[in-house]
Design an enzyme around this catalytic site. Sequence first.
Site, PDB file in Angstrom:
ATOM      1  CE  LYS A   1       1.711   8.677 -30.438  1.00  0.00           C
ATOM      2  NZ  LYS A   1       0.975   7.464 -30.672  1.00  0.00           N
TER       3      LYS A   1
ATOM      4  CG  ASP B   1      -6.647  12.883 -21.784  1.00  0.00           C
ATOM      5  OD1 ASP B   1      -5.755  12.389 -21.064  1.00  0.00           O
ATOM      6  OD2 ASP B   1      -7.239  12.230 -22.673  1.00  0.00           O
TER       7      ASP B   1
ATOM      8  CG  HIS C   1      -0.417  13.776 -26.038  1.00  0.00           C
ATOM      9  ND1 HIS C   1       0.647  13.352 -25.275  1.00  0.00           N
ATOM     10  CD2 HIS C   1      -1.457  12.972 -25.690  1.00  0.00           C
ATOM     11  CE1 HIS C   1       0.260  12.351 -24.508  1.00  0.00           C
ATOM     12  NE2 HIS C   1      -1.004  12.101 -24.733  1.00  0.00           N
TER      13      HIS C   1
ATOM     14  CD  GLU D   1      -7.655   9.531 -28.607  1.00  0.00           C
ATOM     15  OE1 GLU D   1      -7.197   8.451 -28.229  1.00  0.00           O
ATOM     16  OE2 GLU D   1      -8.020  10.423 -27.835  1.00  0.00           O
TER      17      GLU D   1
ATOM     18  CE  LYS E   1      -1.564  13.141 -20.901  1.00  0.00           C
ATOM     19  NZ  LYS E   1      -2.669  12.152 -21.030  1.00  0.00           N
TER      20      LYS E   1
ATOM     21  CG  ASP F   1      -1.642   1.269   1.445  1.00  0.00           C
ATOM     22  OD1 ASP F   1      -1.561   2.145   0.554  1.00  0.00           O
ATOM     23  OD2 ASP F   1      -2.305   1.420   2.485  1.00  0.00           O
TER      24      ASP F   1
ATOM     25  CE  LYS G   1     -10.422  10.193 -24.895  1.00  0.00           C
ATOM     26  NZ  LYS G   1      -9.147   9.746 -25.450  1.00  0.00           N
TER      27      LYS G   1
ATOM     28  CG  HIS H   1       2.178   8.116 -25.328  1.00  0.00           C
ATOM     29  ND1 HIS H   1       1.156   8.760 -24.692  1.00  0.00           N
ATOM     30  CD2 HIS H   1       1.649   7.644 -26.483  1.00  0.00           C
ATOM     31  CE1 HIS H   1       0.054   8.669 -25.433  1.00  0.00           C
ATOM     32  NE2 HIS H   1       0.326   7.995 -26.530  1.00  0.00           N
TER      33      HIS H   1
HETATM   34  C1  BG6 Z   1      -3.304   9.560 -23.654  1.00  0.00           C
HETATM   35  C2  BG6 Z   1      -4.653  10.090 -23.286  1.00  0.00           C
HETATM   36  O1  BG6 Z   1      -2.295  10.369 -23.130  1.00  0.00           O
HETATM   37  O2  BG6 Z   1      -3.179   9.505 -25.079  1.00  0.00           O
HETATM   38  C3  BG6 Z   1      -5.747   9.242 -23.898  1.00  0.00           C
HETATM   39  O3  BG6 Z   1      -4.786  10.095 -21.864  1.00  0.00           O
HETATM   40  C4  BG6 Z   1      -5.550   9.103 -25.394  1.00  0.00           C
HETATM   41  O4  BG6 Z   1      -7.033   9.794 -23.623  1.00  0.00           O
HETATM   42  C5  BG6 Z   1      -4.127   8.661 -25.712  1.00  0.00           C
HETATM   43  O5  BG6 Z   1      -6.478   8.139 -25.876  1.00  0.00           O
HETATM   44  C6  BG6 Z   1      -3.860   8.725 -27.209  1.00  0.00           C
HETATM   45  O6  BG6 Z   1      -2.613   8.146 -27.491  1.00  0.00           O
HETATM   46  P1  BG6 Z   1      -2.324   7.482 -28.922  1.00  0.00           P
HETATM   47  O7  BG6 Z   1      -0.887   7.077 -28.832  1.00  0.00           O
HETATM   48  O8  BG6 Z   1      -3.275   6.332 -29.056  1.00  0.00           O
HETATM   49  O9  BG6 Z   1      -2.587   8.551 -29.947  1.00  0.00           O
END
Ligand code: BG6
Length: 489
Positions: A185, A238, A243, A219, A151, A97, A343, A181
């Site tokens: 890429k 988000d 990003h 997305e 994040k 924990d 989304k 992330h």
């Molecule tokens: C994340 C978000 O950081 O990136 C998500 O929290 C999102 O909501 C995702 O779906 C998208 O990443 P990728 O690599 O699929 O474009």
Amino acid sequence: MTTAPAPASPGSPLDMVIFGGTGDLSVRKLLPALYMAHLHGNLPTDTQVIALGRQNWSREEYVEFVQKQSHPFVDSKALSVEAWSSFLNLLDYVCLDVTTRNEYQRLVAVARNNARRVFYLATSPALFTTICTNLAGAGLVDAQSRVVLEKPLGHDLASAQAINVAVGKHFAEKQIYRIDHYLGKETVQNLMVLRFGNAIFEPLWRAPHIRSVQITVAETVGVGSRAGFYDGTGALRDMVQNHLLQLLCIVAMETPTSLDPDAVRDEKLKVLRSLRRMSASDIARDTVRGQYFDGTVSGAPVKGYLDEDAVPPGSQTETFVALRAHVNNMRWANVPFFLRTGKRMQRRLSEIIVEFADLPFSIFANGPCSHVNRLIIQLQPEESIQLQVMAKESGSGMRMRPVQLNLDLETAFPERRAEAYERLLVDVMQGRLTHFMRRDELEAAWDWVDPIVRGWKELNELPHAYSAGTWGPTPSFELTDREDIHWAA
Ligand code: BG6
């Protein structure tokens, strides 16, 4: 397939400690990425992966869980019985924990004294401070240790600063890896090469030669099971805060003096600090929030956001945002940057379009000569770079139309492409900070985003409804149309 993993990288032993080892991110991304690094010999020779979770499991039970849950997320072409089973041998599990100080002794018991430690915090950011304090209290942090912060790093500037201060008490800045992330890429890294490895773009890469820049991250997925997190966050925090702003930085930054992490991050920071802060009237005019209702995505009916599991009734969280940003400096004066993410959009598309200015004069009477030259950098689903140029149609007369010079990166470089998380995890293990955010960068991004969140509240800007499976609400088109600029579709 039965393939032995490639020989591991030399180096001192490494303990990769994953907080949130049973969570979604670990299962879907981190463990598959570590497996791939193992398969390709990119883990240090003597690596052990210590997953931490609250379930009272033995090591065997955890391994069984990973076998069931993570295995399906590994690219099937890369699955080798031998490499997978030797990967499972690297795993250990500790039930802990994170908020209880003396439970860290269980981690002390399995961590090796002679190992470098990487702590991957794949938990809610609300726990980052407690975890770092407890790790230090247990004597697990030394000058060799590294910490990886997932994040979202906070939900506004103040909370991000509080995390940074707390983590900074135990880790020096060069030990802290703030992960976004998108920076892992391949195509995002390639953007730097495109800009700084080619002579042809730089002279034109500025006002007045560029008319607009647009960045879309669309997305098709909805919020799925993440409503608990997502509803308190929304698309701006988000996706845009991290990003999309990171993509904007790479498009807009000056040439760094080298690839040294601080040289690159200094330039990105300058871009973030040059973003024009939005006033209430800018927010009303230049931002659009949206929320999807039910519709059809890729031929299948999908629910609206308000009907997703765990979304509170009447939620006003945005699942879409489009906005017009400005980088207030000599290079970009008056060039609009249009950012859009959502989304449940019509298709998955991450793309940057740099639209060059029109010719000041044309000798061709009949040609469609405006908005011709565009550099289109597609990050996903395809990885390609296209340059749109005007060409003459064959036949007599001078009929012309825009055509694309097309570089398909996957054909040009058919070799294996590591996933973002694999690439970034290897960077952490090898101590490469260039593709991670520095504290001041992260805070500058929040500093720009915070007034927009506040402005929406003050102006009572409700999200515009858009049908799932479309390109977002109508006002997002008006945002660009009024400048005769058109979103990619
Ligand atoms: C994340 C978000 O950081 O990136 C998500 O929290 C999102 O909501 C995702 O779906 C998208 O990443 P990728 O690599 O699929 O474009």
